[in-house]
Design a protein around this motif. Structure first.
Motif, PDB file in Angstrom:
ATOM      1  N   LYS A 113      65.454 -41.232  78.711  1.00  0.00           N
ATOM      2  CA  LYS A 113      65.710 -40.239  79.621  1.00  0.00           C
ATOM      3  C   LYS A 113      66.956 -39.421  79.271  1.00  0.00           C
ATOM      4  O   LYS A 113      66.539 -38.269  79.251  1.00  0.00           O
ATOM      5  N   PRO A 196      66.327 -36.202  88.612  1.00  0.00           N
ATOM      6  CA  PRO A 196      65.285 -36.454  89.503  1.00  0.00           C
ATOM      7  C   PRO A 196      63.798 -36.627  88.435  1.00  0.00           C
ATOM      8  O   PRO A 196      63.771 -35.878  87.537  1.00  0.00           O
ATOM      9  N   GLU A 197      63.529 -37.853  88.477  1.00  0.00           N
ATOM     10  CA  GLU A 197      62.335 -38.066  87.660  1.00  0.00           C
ATOM     11  C   GLU A 197      61.180 -37.116  87.750  1.00  0.00           C
ATOM     12  O   GLU A 197      60.422 -36.775  86.720  1.00  0.00           O
ATOM     13  N   GLU A 198      60.962 -36.722  88.884  1.00  0.00           N
ATOM     14  CA  GLU A 198      59.701 -35.645  89.003  1.00  0.00           C
ATOM     15  C   GLU A 198      60.063 -34.400  88.172  1.00  0.00           C
ATOM     16  O   GLU A 198      58.894 -33.686  87.675  1.00  0.00           O
ATOM     17  N   ALA A 199      60.930 -33.931  88.313  1.00  0.00           N
ATOM     18  CA  ALA A 199      61.408 -32.836  87.647  1.00  0.00           C
ATOM     19  C   ALA A 199      61.338 -32.669  86.157  1.00  0.00           C
ATOM     20  O   ALA A 199      60.769 -32.123  85.407  1.00  0.00           O
ATOM     21  N   ALA A 201      59.263 -35.185  84.608  1.00  0.00           N
ATOM     22  CA  ALA A 201      58.022 -35.447  84.396  1.00  0.00           C
ATOM     23  C   ALA A 201      57.189 -34.197  84.303  1.00  0.00           C
ATOM     24  O   ALA A 201      56.265 -33.687  83.320  1.00  0.00           O
ATOM     25  N   SER A 202      57.596 -32.915  84.914  1.00  0.00           N
ATOM     26  CA  SER A 202      56.904 -31.758  84.961  1.00  0.00           C
ATOM     27  C   SER A 202      57.333 -30.858  83.891  1.00  0.00           C
ATOM     28  O   SER A 202      56.592 -29.788  83.473  1.00  0.00           O
ATOM     29  N   GLN A 204      57.939 -32.372  80.475  1.00  0.00           N
ATOM     30  CA  GLN A 204      57.933 -33.120  79.286  1.00  0.00           C
ATOM     31  C   GLN A 204      57.240 -32.203  78.160  1.00  0.00           C
ATOM     32  O   GLN A 204      57.543 -32.398  77.101  1.00  0.00           O
TER      33      GLN A 204
END
Length: 234
Positions: A113, A196-199, A201-202, A204
């Motif tokens: 991460k 935040p994981e969602e940010a 992922a977008s 990567q």
């Protein structure tokens, strides 16, 4: 007989003392040589950046003023090599000296991460992620040995001398982290683990693309952008 025995004992004691003294001198020789080499390097670097006493008295500009930061760095590294090698020392490489070597190390040893965050392109990152990126970069940066890049009339350099007459020049910051800007130690940043994981992922794909296509020229440009963005957080 007693006199002869005492005389013999005295001679043996003197011989032992001489042997110990010679051994101590031999053990101190590398340290003394390192000190002399360090002094010679400091004098030559000082002359490069500020000019010799004679040059200053004559108003002659130091040689270093005509060199670019990268050329100045290479010149100083060559001074270090020259002083060590002419005294019989051998240069070694035991630590990462390139961005590629750092990348391999962090992928192997650091939380993924943190790696994903640290290597994102700040230009493409949303505002609410930028502090987390800088936080992750800080976590990566201080895993490695480096010295600051040259600025104006200053030049940082560091040498790791070995006990076996080897030496290693510590890499500069931009060798390991091209396009990055060193965060201030006292700057408060959020923990990268809370990003935040969602940010993440977008972004990567953009991060991978940035890593694959960056070159020396784009790294320099990215460094200016990073510095400007980072300044907004001071």
């Amino acid at each position: 007989m007693l006199k002869k025995l005492l005389a013999t004992t005295a001679v043996l004691a003197m011989a032992l003392a001489f042997s110990l003294s010679a051994q101590a001198m031999e053990n101190d020789a590398p340290a003394a040589q390192r000190d002399e080499i360090s002094q010679n390097i400091a004098l030559r670097v000082n002359d490069l950046l500020l000019g010799s006493r004679q040059q200053r008295a004559a108003g002659i500009a130091p040689q270093g003023e005509a060199l670019s930061p990268s050329a100045k760095r290479e010149y100083v590294d060559q001074i270090i090599r020259d002083e060590y090698q002419k005294n019989g020392w051998r240069e070694v490489s035991t630590m990462p000296h390139t961005a590629a070597q750092v990348w391999e190390t962090v992928n192997r040893e650091i939380d993924q991460k943190a790696v994903r965050l640290a290597y994102m392109d700040l230009d493409q990152a949303p505002e609410d992620l930028k502090d987390y990126i800088l936080s992750a970069r800080r976590a990566v940066i201080y895993q490695f040995a480096w010295t600051a890049d040259p600025a104006d009339k200053t030049m940082s350099y560091s040498i790791e001398p070995g006990e076996d007459h080897t030496f290693e020049i510590t890499p500069r910051f931009s060798d390991l982290f091209p396009g990055w800007y060193e965060p201030q130690i006292d700057l408060e940043l959020p923990d990268w683990k809370d990003a935040p994981e969602e940010a993440l992922a977008s972004l990567q794909d953009a991060s991978a693309s940035f890593l694959q296509t960056s070159s020396a020229a784009t790294a320099d440009k990215a460094g200016l952008r990073s510095a400007a963005i980072f300044a907004g957080h001071v």
